[in-house]
Scaffold this active site. Structure first.
Site, short mmCIF file in Angstrom:
data_model
loop_
_atom_site.label_atom_id
_atom_site.label_comp_id
_atom_site.label_asym_id
_atom_site.label_seq_id
_atom_site.Cartn_x
_atom_site.Cartn_y
_atom_site.Cartn_z
CD GLU A 70 3.54 29.32 -30.87
OE1 GLU A 70 4.08 30.19 -30.16
OE2 GLU A 70 2.49 28.72 -30.54
CD GLN A 133 8.75 31.44 -23.41
OE1 GLN A 133 9.43 32.15 -24.15
NE2 GLN A 133 7.43 31.50 -23.39
CE LYS A 182 16.36 38.07 -26.58
NZ LYS A 182 15.41 38.41 -25.49
#
Length: 592
Positions: A70, A133, A182
């Site tokens: 990333e 996460q 999400k």
């Protein structure tokens, strides 16, 4: 992949048209990116962004580039932004995806690079519950972004993206993080078109400079006996290179660039006195210290430029400072005439006033000033042992590259360390946005990702990455990305088997106690390059430097890793030690 005008018009259609759709948040995000004419997104998938990746799968106007880390995603988008002036876009998942990206975000923030970083987040109901996460993206990134958003409703995505791009590219540019949970990317919302304008009551950067201040500045500048023009990265960010060059043509004043400003004024022009600062030229630093009127344009008087502020303040001078960011003015050095505004607009107005007026510079005083500068120039502060035939001098590699590519359409990226300074000193950048490096944060590992981003944006250009055996290993896995996306860059590793700049400081400041700066377990870079599917070259003799570079240039469609074994004892000079004034310079080993 080019986006058609029809697609852009469709994505940006105003809500008044009545053409509303029920779309998932991820689909609205993609339409926003299309409306902003985004061509590339660098990223790495993960659970929190899978709905977004699914939306990318269903479109073909934006190319997603899958990096291997990333950090490299943000660096590549950053390099793209630096070379093109467009907003760079990166996409990472939540948790470690975000924390891995922070170094890239901070790098862009320090150098004022326009970027939008989209981050995944756990579902809204799980925020604050230590979900898998999860991390506080807004809190973690707050110190290193221009602004950040947490989107809690899919209905807000289009408006937030419009604001994010506006904030990133306007005023003093910078990175903006958009954190999308999400469930927000999955939920459906009514989409009535991308906003055609943005209104932010609390954010209205000034573009036009104060006319009275500009007139006062010009009067001071034209009456100067020892004038000096000091320019930084702000000139490049504002695309104000033509205006700067017009101003210098009108005044015939000496010009210096910071590390971030190289290319704003042609390095081969006689009026350019070299880069200034810690590793700047003798003439540039002495002119800075001894001028009577200093015009600072898009620069911030940082510690690597002026050294010790008390030493800098010893000499009387009047300072004019032009900057889009009012917080940068008088931050480290008190200025006499501040001008807040867009550099391009202010210089344009200044040029107009010169042409309309009758006042001219004092030619006799200017001639004396140039004579003084030429006296400083005569010291040849960038000298090195050019006649050495036993070991490769790193400066020679850069000079050879410059000689070969000076008439080519070439870009040069660098990592951070001695090789960065040698590239800045010995490659003569004549055009803007051709020198891509990490200035403010000094981030190792940016070189290859920067080069990848540029090569995608400029496929017909030659792209060179100047690096060292230490820096290059920070993001060396991106050689895999280079192969997958066919970005044939040329990597020049100035391999001196040391963390060179650390070793140099240890030699000078720590009596030669080389604590953990020797790289005694290096890989075989030739075989490593070949393992990634590229061409590897080992260059050990000075006479082989030019043939190797010529051979690499011929391999237009291949990434080439050139491992130059350079003199491990070579240091970067001139050098201003920490805490010293900018004219208290070491010019060579004889000064140690």
């Amino acid at each position: 992949m080019e986006i058609s005008k029809a697609e852009i018009k469709s994505a940006a259609a105003a809500s008044t048209a009545g053409d509303t759709q029920e779309l998932r948040g991820a689909e609205i995000l993609v339409k926003a990116l299309q409306a902003e004419n985004v061509k590339y997104v660098w990223g790495y998938p993960g659970g929190a962004v899978l709905h977004i990746y699914d939306a990318f799968y269903k479109q073909d106007t934006i190319q997603h580039v899958l990096v291997r880390h990333e950090q490299a995603a943000v660096h590549a988008a950053d390099g793209y932004a630096r070379a093109t002036g467009d907003v760079g876009v990166a996409l990472v998942t939540s948790g470690p995806g975000v924390t891995n990206a922070v170094t890239g975000i901070a790098t862009a923030y320090m150098d004022s690079i326009p970027m939008v970083i989209i981050t995944g987040q756990v579902p809204t109901a799980a925020i604050g519950l230590d979900a898998f996460q999860e991390c506080d993206t807004v809190g973690i990134t707050r110190p290193v972004v221009k602004h950040n958003f947490l989107v809690k409703d899919a209905r807000h995505i289009a408006d937030v993206m419009k604001k994010a791009f506006h904030i990133a590219r306007s005023g003093r540019p910078g990175p903006v993080v958009v954190d999308i949970p999400k469930d927000v990317s999955f939920n459906k919302a009514t989409y009535a078109g991308y906003p055609d304008k943005v209104e932010m009551r609390s954010y209205n950067p000034v573009k036009k400079g104060h006319g009275g201040q500009i007139r006062k500045a010009l009067q001071l500048l034209l009456n100067a006996k020892r004038p000096y023009i000091y320019t930084g990265g702000g000139v490049l960010l504002a695309n104000a290179t033509p205006e700067l060059r017009q101003l210098v043509d009108l005044l015939n004043y000496p010009v210096t660039n910071t590390l971030m400003g190289l290319g704003a004024f042609p390095a081969t022009d006689r009026r350019f006195v070299g880069m200034l600062g810690m590793h700047g030229t003798w003439e540039a630093n002495n002119a800075m210290q001894n001028c009577d009127v200093l015009l600072a344009v898009g620069a911030r008087f940082d510690d690597r430029v002026i050294g010790n502020p008390k030493h800098f303040a010893q000499n009387e001078r009047k300072i004019i400072h032009i900057d889009i960011d009012p917080s940068s003015i008088s931050k480290r050095v008190r200025v006499d005439i501040p001008i807040v505004g867009d550099v391009k607009d202010v210089l344009t107005e200044m040029i107009g006033m010169i042409r309309e007026g009758t006042a001219k510079p004092d030619e006799a005083a200017l001639a004396d000033w140039w004579k003084q500068i030429d006296g400083w120039r005569s010291r040849d502060c960038l000298k090195y042992d050019r006649a050495n035939t036993d070991v490769i001098k790193p400066q020679k590699v850069i000079e050879t590259l410059w000689d070969m590519t000076k008439d080519a359409d070439a870009y040069v990226t660098s990592d951070v360390g001695q090789h960065q300074m040698w590239a800045a000193q010995f490659y003569k950048f004549n055009e803007p946005r051709r020198w891509i490096n990490s200035g403010g944060l000094g981030t190792m590992g940016v070189g290859i990702p920067y080069a990848m981003g540029i090569k995608l944006a400029k496929p017909e250009s030659e792209v060179y990455c100047v690096t060292g055996e230490g820096s290059v290993q920070m993001c060396i896995q991106e050689l895999s990305t280079c192969l997958q996306y066919n970005t044939p860059i040329k990597i020049l590793s100035l391999n001196n088997r040391y963390l060179g700049m650390v070793r140099q400081w240890q030699e000078i400041e720590y009596s030669g106690r080389y604590s953990h700066s020797y790289m005694d377990a290096l890989p075989n870079f030739v075989k490593l390059a070949e393992a990634y599917g590229h061409v590897g070259m080992l260059i050990e003799r000075p006479q082989d430097v030019e043939p190797a570079l010529r051979e690499a240039r011929k391999l237009k469609d291949r990434t080439v890793f050139m491992d130059f074994r350079t003199d491990p004892t070579e240091n970067v000079f001139p050098m201003v030690q920490a805490g010293k004034g900018i004219t208290e310079m070491l010019l060579g080993a004889e000064d140690l």
